[in-house]
Design a protein around this motif. Structure first.
Motif, PDB file in Angstrom:
ATOM      1  N   THR A 125      -5.343  -2.024   2.287  1.00 38.43           N
ATOM      2  CA  THR A 125      -3.964  -2.282   2.714  1.00 38.43           C
ATOM      3  C   THR A 125      -3.898  -2.977   4.070  1.00 38.43           C
ATOM      4  OG1 THR A 125      -3.788  -0.142   3.827  1.00 38.43           O
ATOM      5  CG2 THR A 125      -3.198  -0.222   1.487  1.00 38.43           C
ATOM      6  N   GLN A 154     -11.922  -1.129   4.842  1.00 38.31           N
ATOM      7  CA  GLN A 154     -11.459  -0.443   3.633  1.00 38.31           C
ATOM      8  C   GLN A 154     -12.193  -0.964   2.393  1.00 38.31           C
ATOM      9  OE1 GLN A 154      -7.312  -1.342   4.301  1.00 38.31           O
ATOM     10  NE2 GLN A 154      -6.835   0.768   4.884  1.00 38.31           N
ATOM     11  N   GLU A 181      -8.478   1.715  -0.646  1.00 35.90           N
ATOM     12  CA  GLU A 181      -7.436   0.739  -0.927  1.00 35.90           C
ATOM     13  C   GLU A 181      -7.283  -0.186   0.274  1.00 35.90           C
ATOM     14  OE1 GLU A 181      -2.694   0.494  -2.188  1.00 35.90           O
ATOM     15  OE2 GLU A 181      -3.623   2.421  -1.664  1.00 35.90           O
TER      16      GLU A 181
END
Length: 457
Positions: free
Chosen positions: A95, A87, A93
């Motif tokens: 996460t 990511q 984002e």
């Protein structure tokens, strides 16, 4: 609690022919123990663990150089760290959770790598090296540490049937220290990739790869399919079928199907059932005090809020509750609406008391990792003089909604704290360490199926 230890790979995963799997595994051990001084690897196995892994996340992460652990289907800290690295690399984002955005990007990058001429003669290609975030190792490492095993991962692929490819590897947690020597106790990993038809064709070979006279487990990470020949074979060959109903496509039909396995005396374990343990314990504790025990007979209204999207937890909890309180299901009606309302009516044969349960799917902005997690529960009575109102909730908003519906009764309110050991990888580790038939689960599932079968079409 299962603790992970430092992980050593004896060598990178090696592509082999199906016929050479055993000889190649033996070669790994021979090469390693003849070439390393002061470090000994032990080839010991206590069980076979077969994973049917339709999810492609680990495979894509490994092909693109983000993930360097075994393809075992366990989305533990090692896999989450790899997802987070991907990511970050692609400007998404970070996460650590696999979602459609990152999966689509991984698929695009993988396809681009093949089209840019990096493919080898066998159609695969060498990924660029990439250093992932070091945020811990997976529970598979810890399982290997406590119980060395053979893990066979089946990866069904879409597209043309080009047979089955195989990889072998060995990963070892360092868990024994001797004077001037470290001892490794290792897990063997066999990864088989092919279409569902191709995997079914080699079903006999998969069974032969299981270690005879030792426990065998099959973790079927999708909806159980009794019509699929490979599923039938593996279930019959294994000592326990492990499922996770939070992944079911059609929870109601699939829960009924699971009950059919129970009726056939197939040992079944559902990781999603284990997630209900704290809710069950706190519900029972609420009526343990002597002054409240008699109030349990006054309960005739039940409200269960769950995260909208999967009804499995809510239905299984209701089945457990009805079984404990001797309620017999009469009707099951689906009302729909914003909260996907479902109503179930019961009768208690002892005194002909009628009970109504409402199941509400609550849309939430912050989706939990498990689809359909319980949010809150309220037990109350139409008898306003009965001081039996009990509210359990996993978050403040859940408590507020339940309190708002409490009417004139004061409620006993308790928070259900999310537990670390309710994460999928921890539940799986516990299941593999302490396996066997769960009679309470089986009894509750039979009643859950009876509830579902009362549903009006």
């Amino acid at each position: 609690m299962i603790k992970s230890l430092p992980l050593v790979s004896l060598q990178a995963p090696t592509d082999v022919s199906l016929e050479d799997i055993e000889s190649q595994l033996q070669q790994i051990w021979h090469n390693y123990n003849s070439g390393e001084e002061g470090l000994m690897a032990s080839r010991a196995t206590t069980f076979t663990f077969v994973v049917y892994e339709p999810e492609e996340t680990q495979q894509l992460l490994a092909a693109l150089g983000f993930y360097f652990g075994p393809i075992d289907g366990i989305a533990g800290p090692r896999t989450l760290a790899a997802v987070k690295s991907a990511q970050k690399k692609y400007g998404l984002e970070a996460t650590g959770k696999a979602n459609e955005k990152i999966l689509n990007r991984l698929r695009q990058e993988y396809q681009a790598g093949k089209e840019n001429g990096a493919a080898t003669s066998d159609g695969e290609w060498t990924p660029l090296p990439y250093a992932l975030d070091i945020e811990g190792s997976g529970v598979a490492d810890a399982i290997a540490s406590a119980n060395p095993c053979r893990i066979i991962t089946l990866c069904p692929l879409a597209g043309a049937d080009n047979g089955v490819t195989a990889q072998v590897s060995a990963y070892c947690p360092i868990n024994k220290q001797k004077k001037n020597q470290s001892s490794l106790v290792c897990c063997e990993y066999i990864t088989l990739k092919g279409t569902t038809e191709a995997l079914e064709r080699i079903g006999g070979m998969i069974s032969a790869l299981m270690i005879s006279e030792l426990p065998k487990f099959i973790w079927w990470k999708t909806t159980p399919d009794p019509e699929y020949g490979l599923f039938q074979r593996l279930v019959s060959d294994c000592d326990s079928l492990i499922l996770d109903s939070s992944n079911f496509d059609d929870p109601e039909s699939d829960l009924v199907r699971v009950t059919e396995f129970i009726h056939k005396q197939t040992p079944v374990a559902d990781l999603n059932w284990r997630r209900l343990s704290s809710w069950q314990e706190l519900t029972a504790e609420a009526f343990d005090p002597p002054e409240r025990r008699h109030l349990i007979g006054e309960i005739d209204r039940v409200t269960i809020d769950y995260q909208k999207g999967n009804t499995a937890q809510a239905l299984m909890f209701l089945g457990w509750l009805a079984g404990r309180l001797q309620w017999r299901p009469l009707t099951y009606e689906y009302e729909g609406g914003d909260y996907d309302i479902r109503r179930v009516h019961f009768i208690r044969d002892e005194d002909q008391r009628e009970i109504e349960a409402e199941l509400a799917g609550i849309p939430t902005a912050d989706w939990a990792e498990v689809s359909g997690d319980l949010i809150s529960l309220r037990l109350t009575s139409t008898n306003l003089d009965a001081d039996c109102c009990t509210v359990l909730c996993s978050e403040t908003t859940g408590c507020m909604r339940m309190e708002a519906g409490g009417g004139a009764q004061s409620c006993r309110i308790q928070q259900v704290t999310p537990l670390f050991d309710q994460e999928t990888e921890q539940l799986l580790g516990k299941q593999l360490e302490h396996w066997g038939r769960d009679l309470l689960y089986e009894q509750s599932m039979v009643l859950t199926a009876e509830i579902i079968e009362k549903k009006k079409s």
